[in-house]
Write a protein that holds these residues in place. Sequence first.
Motif, PDB file in Angstrom:
ATOM      1  N   GLN A 139      -5.605   7.665  44.617  1.00 16.03           N
ATOM      2  CA  GLN A 139      -5.891   7.813  43.196  1.00 16.03           C
ATOM      3  C   GLN A 139      -6.698   6.616  42.723  1.00 16.03           C
ATOM      4  OE1 GLN A 139      -2.478   7.727  40.527  1.00 16.03           O
ATOM      5  NE2 GLN A 139      -3.579   8.867  38.952  1.00 16.03           N
ATOM      6  N   SER A 140      -7.952   6.856  42.404  1.00 11.44           N
ATOM      7  CA  SER A 140      -8.779   5.802  41.831  1.00 11.44           C
ATOM      8  C   SER A 140      -8.451   5.683  40.351  1.00 11.44           C
ATOM      9  CB  SER A 140     -10.264   6.122  42.044  1.00 11.44           C
ATOM     10  OG  SER A 140     -10.552   6.171  43.415  1.00 11.44           O
ATOM     11  N   GLN A 194      -8.448   8.528  37.540  1.00 11.93           N
ATOM     12  CA  GLN A 194      -8.774   9.777  38.234  1.00 11.93           C
ATOM     13  C   GLN A 194      -7.519  10.503  38.696  1.00 11.93           C
ATOM     14  OE1 GLN A 194     -12.076  10.843  38.648  1.00 11.93           O
ATOM     15  NE2 GLN A 194     -12.465   9.095  37.297  1.00 11.93           N
ATOM     16  N   GLY A 195      -7.733  11.738  39.126  1.00  9.61           N
ATOM     17  CA  GLY A 195      -6.644  12.470  39.752  1.00  9.61           C
ATOM     18  C   GLY A 195      -6.481  12.054  41.199  1.00  9.61           C
ATOM     19  N   GLN A 209      -6.705  12.532  45.238  1.00  9.04           N
ATOM     20  CA  GLN A 209      -7.569  13.175  46.228  1.00  9.04           C
ATOM     21  C   GLN A 209      -6.904  13.066  47.601  1.00  9.04           C
ATOM     22  OE1 GLN A 209     -11.290  11.133  46.988  1.00  9.04           O
ATOM     23  NE2 GLN A 209     -12.249  12.951  47.858  1.00  9.04           N
ATOM     24  N   THR A 227     -16.149  21.466  38.301  1.00 14.12           N
ATOM     25  CA  THR A 227     -14.862  20.831  38.505  1.00 14.12           C
ATOM     26  C   THR A 227     -13.869  21.867  39.000  1.00 14.12           C
ATOM     27  OG1 THR A 227     -15.363  19.321  36.717  1.00 14.12           O
ATOM     28  CG2 THR A 227     -13.066  19.480  37.405  1.00 14.12           C
ATOM     29  N   SER A 243      -9.578  21.536  36.124  1.00 14.70           N
ATOM     30  CA  SER A 243      -9.962  20.812  34.914  1.00 14.70           C
ATOM     31  C   SER A 243      -8.848  20.875  33.887  1.00 14.70           C
ATOM     32  CB  SER A 243     -11.266  21.372  34.341  1.00 14.70           C
ATOM     33  OG  SER A 243     -11.118  22.745  34.050  1.00 14.70           O
ATOM     34  N   LYS A 302      -8.344  15.011  27.896  1.00 14.27           N
ATOM     35  CA  LYS A 302      -8.120  13.915  28.833  1.00 14.27           C
ATOM     36  C   LYS A 302      -7.238  12.839  28.205  1.00 14.27           C
ATOM     37  CE  LYS A 302     -10.491  11.115  32.266  1.00 14.27           C
ATOM     38  NZ  LYS A 302     -11.752  10.836  32.944  1.00 14.27           N
ATOM     39  N   PHE A 340      -0.505  15.631  35.200  1.00  9.63           N
ATOM     40  CA  PHE A 340      -1.485  16.153  36.143  1.00  9.63           C
ATOM     41  C   PHE A 340      -1.218  17.616  36.432  1.00  9.63           C
ATOM     42  CE2 PHE A 340      -4.025  12.639  37.455  1.00  9.63           C
ATOM     43  CZ  PHE A 340      -3.244  11.521  37.306  1.00  9.63           C
ATOM     44  N   GLY A 356      -6.199  17.882  39.000  1.00  9.88           N
ATOM     45  CA  GLY A 356      -7.082  17.571  37.893  1.00  9.88           C
ATOM     46  C   GLY A 356      -7.121  16.071  37.668  1.00  9.88           C
ATOM     47  N   GLU A 357      -7.910  15.637  36.702  1.00  9.42           N
ATOM     48  CA  GLU A 357      -8.079  14.202  36.456  1.00  9.42           C
ATOM     49  C   GLU A 357      -6.970  13.621  35.590  1.00  9.42           C
ATOM     50  OE1 GLU A 357     -12.867  13.586  37.080  1.00  9.42           O
ATOM     51  OE2 GLU A 357     -12.035  13.464  35.060  1.00  9.42           O
ATOM     52  N   SER A 368      -4.139  14.101  32.103  1.00  8.57           N
ATOM     53  CA  SER A 368      -4.186  14.035  30.636  1.00  8.57           C
ATOM     54  C   SER A 368      -3.211  12.942  30.209  1.00  8.57           C
ATOM     55  CB  SER A 368      -3.776  15.374  30.029  1.00  8.57           C
ATOM     56  OG  SER A 368      -4.674  16.394  30.403  1.00  8.57           O
TER      57      SER A 368
END
Lengths: 114, 116
Positions: free
Chosen positions: A38-39, A42-43, A45, B2, B5, B9, B90, B108-109, B111
């Motif tokens: 996790q960077s 970010q999410g 990976q 993406t 998504s 965020k 997530f 996802g990135e 929230s």
Amino acid sequence: AQSVTQPDIHITVSEGASLELRCNYSYGATPYLFWYVQSPGQGLQLLLKYFSGDTLVQGIKGFEAEFKRSQSSFNLRKPSVHWSDAAEYFCAVGSHSGNTPLVFGKGTRLSVIA
Amino acid sequence: DTAVSQTPKYLVTQMGNDKSIKCEQNLGHDTMYWYKQDSKKFLKIMFSYNNKELIINETVPNRFSPKSPDKAHLNLHINSLELGDSAVYFCASSQAGLAANTGELFFGEGSRLTVL
């Protein structure tokens, strides 16, 4: 129920040095094992995964991990760390029974210094 | 494009409010998840849906209600927000046909929810 321990909360290595992040799991049978990265902001990976077969698995970004059943370990390694590898690393374990979610370790934060 | 998504965020809100976080995946996966990551980065499963049906519901207050209108969407609605709900949430999905725990998770990135 399965569980994961990542003994190191934070590790700092010099750029170009080798890296090993430790992961120990608890599970009654052969587990499914994962390493995620996790960077910041970010999410997660997937770096690599082990299901069966060869106990040394190769992943993305030059990472590898070795499953050692006798030690209940799945340590992540990289021969030469780059500054861009600084991130949070999570080990996770899945079971063979249905409807059991992946269980994550608490993560190891990797810092890379020049 | 993406793969997974989430929106929004970032979300800052007052205690007692109701808020929703939306998640969509375009990977064709049948299984979707919500994970909560606390301030110490600990990731804990909250819910899992397989083809719109709830299959995992960990010990989560019933103020949290997931909704899956179709297999590509899994939204999270939170009622009466509390300070302790502040976290990063997530969404993730995994490949159809596998047991939910064995497949690779696509995340996802996140929230980031802040309750004041």
